[in-house]
Design a protein around this motif. Structure first.
Motif, PDB file in Angstrom:
ATOM      1  N   SER A 103      -6.497  15.289   3.150  1.00  0.00           N
ATOM      2  CA  SER A 103      -5.615  13.673   3.874  1.00  0.00           C
ATOM      3  C   SER A 103      -6.239  13.486   5.210  1.00  0.00           C
ATOM      4  O   SER A 103      -6.644  12.468   5.531  1.00  0.00           O
ATOM      5  CB  SER A 103      -3.907  13.517   4.010  1.00  0.00           C
ATOM      6  N   THR A 120       3.461   5.790   5.291  1.00  0.00           N
ATOM      7  CA  THR A 120       2.522   3.608   4.958  1.00  0.00           C
ATOM      8  C   THR A 120       2.851   2.754   5.409  1.00  0.00           C
ATOM      9  O   THR A 120       2.032   2.610   5.664  1.00  0.00           O
ATOM     10  CB  THR A 120       2.506   4.074   2.956  1.00  0.00           C
ATOM     11  N   CYS A 133       0.412  -0.491  -4.406  1.00  0.00           N
ATOM     12  CA  CYS A 133       0.051  -1.260  -2.998  1.00  0.00           C
ATOM     13  C   CYS A 133      -0.033  -2.850  -3.043  1.00  0.00           C
ATOM     14  O   CYS A 133       0.049  -3.849  -2.251  1.00  0.00           O
ATOM     15  CB  CYS A 133      -1.186  -0.973  -2.815  1.00  0.00           C
ATOM     16  N   PHE A 139      -5.973   5.179   0.488  1.00  0.00           N
ATOM     17  CA  PHE A 139      -5.075   5.602   1.017  1.00  0.00           C
ATOM     18  C   PHE A 139      -3.721   6.047   0.298  1.00  0.00           C
ATOM     19  O   PHE A 139      -3.203   7.545  -0.164  1.00  0.00           O
ATOM     20  CB  PHE A 139      -4.188   5.038   2.132  1.00  0.00           C
ATOM     21  N   VAL A 140      -3.532   5.547  -0.142  1.00  0.00           N
ATOM     22  CA  VAL A 140      -1.876   5.561  -1.465  1.00  0.00           C
ATOM     23  C   VAL A 140      -2.750   6.326  -2.352  1.00  0.00           C
ATOM     24  O   VAL A 140      -1.884   7.529  -2.969  1.00  0.00           O
ATOM     25  CB  VAL A 140      -1.461   4.087  -2.199  1.00  0.00           C
ATOM     26  N   CYS A 162      -5.791   0.561   1.950  1.00  0.00           N
ATOM     27  CA  CYS A 162      -4.920   0.713   1.585  1.00  0.00           C
ATOM     28  C   CYS A 162      -4.416   1.396   0.364  1.00  0.00           C
ATOM     29  O   CYS A 162      -4.087   2.229   0.131  1.00  0.00           O
ATOM     30  CB  CYS A 162      -3.538  -0.077   1.448  1.00  0.00           C
ATOM     31  N   TRP A 173       7.983  -3.822   2.162  1.00  0.00           N
ATOM     32  CA  TRP A 173       8.025  -2.477   1.389  1.00  0.00           C
ATOM     33  C   TRP A 173       9.026  -2.310  -0.001  1.00  0.00           C
ATOM     34  O   TRP A 173       8.840  -1.759  -0.455  1.00  0.00           O
ATOM     35  CB  TRP A 173       7.696  -1.337   2.460  1.00  0.00           C
ATOM     36  N   SER A 176      -1.209   3.646  -8.644  1.00  0.00           N
ATOM     37  CA  SER A 176      -0.646   2.978  -7.399  1.00  0.00           C
ATOM     38  C   SER A 176      -1.222   2.274  -6.852  1.00  0.00           C
ATOM     39  O   SER A 176      -0.608   1.797  -5.410  1.00  0.00           O
ATOM     40  CB  SER A 176      -1.095   4.280  -6.610  1.00  0.00           C
ATOM     41  N   LEU A 205       0.111   1.013   7.813  1.00  0.00           N
ATOM     42  CA  LEU A 205      -0.151   0.928   7.271  1.00  0.00           C
ATOM     43  C   LEU A 205      -0.053  -1.069   7.929  1.00  0.00           C
ATOM     44  O   LEU A 205      -1.539  -2.020   7.875  1.00  0.00           O
ATOM     45  CB  LEU A 205      -1.235   0.394   5.816  1.00  0.00           C
TER      46      LEU A 205
END
Length: 340
Positions: free
Chosen positions: A106, A182, A61, A79-80, A76, A295, A57, A185
């Protein structure tokens, strides 16, 4: 494409994607910190933990947020990591329990009001009112709520073994994927504050949906083999296409490639159609659009670097695009925490 039984060929999405990717320079240090942080809560079973650790993960990111400084990149990653953890836990839950998991794990990460409160699984290191102010907090919270509700619906569908039609699936997937969440972010990293009326603009809405869909459709075709081996194919566009159109895995994979190219063309066309909101806001919107492009290509690159989807053969799959279907995994009994 023609594939032999037991395998299929992926669409060559890199061949049509014009964006260039890169990797965050803070990845090595920050990834270790974030992984240690999420693992300290010990919320995953011994059976699920190895798969989570190889999922990468933090590497995702690094690919999708390569422009973030160390502090923003750490947030970040945290969060992920929360999102990946929720995904692993909720795969075994019904809708009620999945919604509870999302709300407990969350929601605290964006609603905690004081750093003096004790940490719990799902709390990032700093209060969001301070760290996430730049991303228009009410919108970010709305995205999170939509995500929690959507993956609870996914769990309900899984329990009923129901596969949605394509139109319904696309709408659900945009939210249960957490991609839109996401994307929020991006503004946090860039210190921008784009107002809601920009996000509500029809052209911007179409553009953002196209970017979300590109990530979702590519992720679905890349993850299909892993998911089918676990008996979790219901929430995947490959399954939706196969069922709705009565086609093979290969035909569905080919259809994903065609649709991805259409999404990309639509995204670029709407990018050129974006209205002007003045020089300052236009610059922020341009940064958001570039972040979405990053992304898209970052997700493609990460998918062939992580072990999550293609295991040790990930480099070979990237070269040949041929995926050999895994055998279905046998269900394993969860280890009992207490002796009977």
């Amino acid at each position: 494409m023609v594939a032999t039984p037991g395998e299929f060929t992926l669409p060559d999405l890199h061949a049509v994607c014009p964006y260039e990717g890169s990797v965050n320079p803070h990845y090595a240090v920050v990834a270790k910190e974030s992984m240690e942080w999420i693992n300290s809560y010990n919320v995953l079973s011994d059976r699920k933990r190895p798969f989570f650790l190889q999922g990468g993960s933090e590497l995702l990111c690094a690919h999708v947020f390569p422009y973030a400084d160390a502090e923003h990149f750490r947030t970040c990653c945290d969060f992920v990591n929360i999102l990946f953890t929720i995904d692993e836990i909720s795969d075994d839950q019904d809708g009620k329990d999945a919604r509870s998991t999302g709300q407990c794990s969350s929601m605290p990460c964006v609603t905690r009001s004081s750093t003096t409160e004790p940490p719990s699984p799902g709390c990032i290191r700093d209060p969001p009112a301070e760290t996430l102010q730049a991303i228009h907090f009410p919108r970010f919270l709305r995205y999170l709520e939509n995500y929690v509700n959507a993956f609870a619906v996914e769990a309900d569908l899984r329990e009923r073994q129901e596969v949605l039609d394509m139109e319904s699936y696309i709408l659900l997937r945009r939210e249960n994927s957490a991609v839109r969440f996401t994307f929020g972010l991006i503004g946090y990293i860039l210190d921008s504050d784009i107002p809601d009326d920009v996000f509500a603009d029809p052209v911007f809405t179409r553009l953002q949906n196209a970017a979300v869909d590109m990530v979702c459709w590519s992720n679905d075709v890349y993850s299909y083999n892993m998911e089918q081996s676990k008996g979790l194919t219901g929430n995947n566009i490959v399954t939706v296409l196969m069922k709705q159109n009565n086609i093979s895995i290969q035909a569905a994979s080919d259809a994903v490639g065609v649709h991805f190219k259409m999404l990309l063309d639509n995204f670029n066309a709407d990018k050129a159609r974006l209205p002007s909101w003045g020089p300052e806001l236009d610059a922020q919107v341009a940064g958001q659009v570039t972040g979405m492009e990053t992304w898209v290509i970052g997700n493609l690159n990460w998918s062939f670097e992580t072990l999550r989807y293609f295991g040790p053969e990930h480099a070979e799959v990237r070269r040949t695009l041929v995926v050999r279907l895994y055998p279905e995994e046998e269900e394993e009994e969860e280890e009992e925490e207490e002796e009977q």
